[in-house]
Design a protein around this motif. Structure first.
Motif, PDB file in Angstrom:
ATOM      1  N   THR A 150       0.822  -1.212   0.000  1.00  0.00           N
ATOM      2  CA  THR A 150       0.000   0.000   0.000  1.00  0.00           C
ATOM      3  C   THR A 150       0.853   1.258   0.000  1.00  0.00           C
ATOM      4  N   ILE A 151       1.860   1.294   0.860  1.00  0.00           N
ATOM      5  CA  ILE A 151       2.714   2.487   0.946  1.00  0.00           C
ATOM      6  C   ILE A 151       3.472   2.715  -0.357  1.00  0.00           C
ATOM      7  N   SER A 152       4.084   1.660  -0.894  1.00  0.00           N
ATOM      8  CA  SER A 152       4.844   1.816  -2.138  1.00  0.00           C
ATOM      9  C   SER A 152       3.934   2.173  -3.304  1.00  0.00           C
ATOM     10  N   THR A 153       2.718   1.619  -3.343  1.00  0.00           N
ATOM     11  CA  THR A 153       1.785   1.954  -4.420  1.00  0.00           C
ATOM     12  C   THR A 153       1.374   3.421  -4.361  1.00  0.00           C
ATOM     13  N   VAL A 154       1.092   3.913  -3.161  1.00  0.00           N
ATOM     14  CA  VAL A 154       0.710   5.324  -3.015  1.00  0.00           C
ATOM     15  C   VAL A 154       1.850   6.242  -3.448  1.00  0.00           C
TER      16      VAL A 154
END
Length: 219
Positions: free
Chosen positions: A170-174
């Protein structure tokens, strides 16, 4: 899934495996050190003062109209094609940081790997299970050890690794989607031209210095 007539699967496991292998091979060819863009270009830092350029990040469209989705997709495709290696490095860094913030998970995974390693050693050398003249191989045969380790692995994956994995994804995608949607490709081209101009000026300076040195030697 299965067909309506003969019950045959529409997509076989072999096709999925070939697709995954092809995608991984394609990514390996594109994600290299040679395609890793410099950090100032990636972050939009220009000039000798290393300041963030105000034109480096802006929305693909200043107003919502019929062309806005096309502009958004075009910017995403351009930035993904150009900064793919940087995005892979960002993803790896996020996974590393998130994993380090969960020492309990690392401890459980490390212990589980040790158990699997000991299991494979015991499978090749049964004498390792003989402790104080007592053969534990009769109590824990290979099939039972494998079952216990599979249950432990499922437990660690579900209750330790899954939350960490989803958090890192989630963090890397955002981060990647924000950068890919906001980084202006036109500014990237200008910064690339800037770096090329600086390099050419440096080469010209070195050439002039060589000419001056040669002339001084001749005198």
């Amino acid at each position: 899934s299965y067909g309506a007539d003969d019950g045959a699967p529409l997509i076989s496991f072999q096709e999925i495996r070939l697709f995954v292998e092809s995608a991984v091979s394609h990514l390996r060819e594109r994600i290299t050190v040679d395609t890793l863009r410099p950090l100032p270009m990636f972050l939009g830092i220009t000039g000798p003062s290393f300041c963030f350029s105000p034109d480096a990040f802006n929305p693909p469209s200043k107003r919502i109209d019929k062309m806005a989705p096309d502009k958004f997709r075009t910017r995403l495709s351009l930035n993904f094609a150009f900064f793919l290696s940087n995005y892979a490095l960002v993803t790896a860094g996020v996974f590393l940081v998130v994993a380090l913030t969960h020492p309990g998970m690392l401890l459980h995974v490390g212990g589980l790997l040790c158990f699997w390693y000991l299991h494979f050693l015991a499978s090749t050398n049964e004498s390792l299970l003989v402790i104080y003249s007592r053969d534990f191989g009769n109590i824990l045969p290979p099939s039972r050890r494998t079952l216990i380790l599979n249950i432990m692995s499922a437990w660690v994956i579900l209750f330790d690794c899954l939350v960490v994995f989803l958090s890192a994804v989630t963090i890397s995608t955002v981060i990647i989607l924000f950068h890919a949607s906001m980084r202006d490709p036109k500014h990237v081209e200008k910064s690339g031209a800037f770096h090329r101009r600086v390099d050419s000026d440096d080469e010209g300076t070195e050439t002039d210095d060589e000419v001056i040195v040669n002339r001084s030697d001749a005198l």
